[in-house]
Design an enzyme around this catalytic site. Sequence first.
Site, PDB file in Angstrom:
ATOM      1  N   LYS A 128      -9.035 -35.194  42.010  1.00 56.91           N
ATOM      2  CA  LYS A 128      -9.166 -34.614  43.341  1.00 56.91           C
ATOM      3  C   LYS A 128      -8.622 -33.189  43.285  1.00 56.91           C
ATOM      4  O   LYS A 128      -7.434 -32.967  43.031  1.00 56.91           O
ATOM      5  CB  LYS A 128      -8.395 -35.424  44.384  1.00 56.91           C
ATOM      6  CG  LYS A 128      -8.489 -34.803  45.772  1.00 56.91           C
ATOM      7  CD  LYS A 128      -7.422 -35.335  46.700  1.00 56.91           C
ATOM      8  CE  LYS A 128      -7.350 -34.456  47.943  1.00 56.91           C
ATOM      9  NZ  LYS A 128      -6.203 -34.794  48.816  1.00 56.91           N
ATOM     10  N   THR A 156      -0.143 -39.538  54.787  1.00 54.30           N
ATOM     11  CA  THR A 156       0.952 -39.448  55.745  1.00 54.30           C
ATOM     12  C   THR A 156       0.807 -40.451  56.883  1.00 54.30           C
ATOM     13  O   THR A 156       1.801 -41.025  57.351  1.00 54.30           O
ATOM     14  CB  THR A 156       1.041 -38.023  56.321  1.00 54.30           C
ATOM     15  OG1 THR A 156       1.089 -37.092  55.240  1.00 54.30           O
ATOM     16  CG2 THR A 156       2.279 -37.845  57.168  1.00 54.30           C
TER      17      THR A 156
END
Length: 262
Positions: free
Chosen positions: A104, A214
Amino acid sequence: MTSIDTPLEIAGKQYQSRLIVGSGKYQSFQQNLEALEASGAQMITVAIRRVNLGQNKDEPSLLEIISPTKYTILPNTAGCYTAADAVRTCRMARELLDGHKLVKLEVLGDQKTLYPNVTETLVAAQELVDDGFDVMVYTSDDPLIAKRLEDMGCVAVMPLGAPIGSGLGIRNPYNIRMILENAKVPIIVDAGVGTASDAAIAMELGCEGVLMNTAIAEAKDPILMASAMRKAVESGREAFLAGRMPRRLYASASSPIDGTFF
């Protein structure tokens, strides 16, 4: 007639889950594993600069807890602010993971917004593709940039829903829809998801998947939130396949009134 779905496919590998989770901000590797299991995700992204995968011999390794034979490890370049640093980090990941090609890519613009530096991202993406990597790329919600990244050979394009870690939800649904209209590779919303309804909205737009960290790790109960995200991604995908009813300004009776007696 029931719409039949097909698995998410990235770089020739199929995944039943369309949820990708992260490995940062958890209290421990064990909590991360429990959240991963509750999420049903089959892919976990790992910041090479922040999480030990064996590069620090005297510290516990994430791979001792989360098995790379069971889950796809997705190394990421979080914390990189130049193309050169990002490319170097991906090459280090390839060495640590025995030739692993799937990465990524994210190249950030500044520490305050963590917004993508698109210019450096384009440079790094081209170099990594040319070097044989399968690149999943984090980028802005610009449809033209998304198409350019696809055309250069990225295997998935990952526009932000909102700034990283903000939890603001999908702030740019119209841009994401424009990206989806022209895409031939998976479009995966990356960043900004705060709760389950945000994930469902991303999937209802037609995205192939959602990546988050998160929203799960900083929830009051990360394990329960991971479970909620699993259900949200699944229900959002089903709603997209089902096709929602048209939006109308005025009410529409559920039952016809023609031929009824009053």
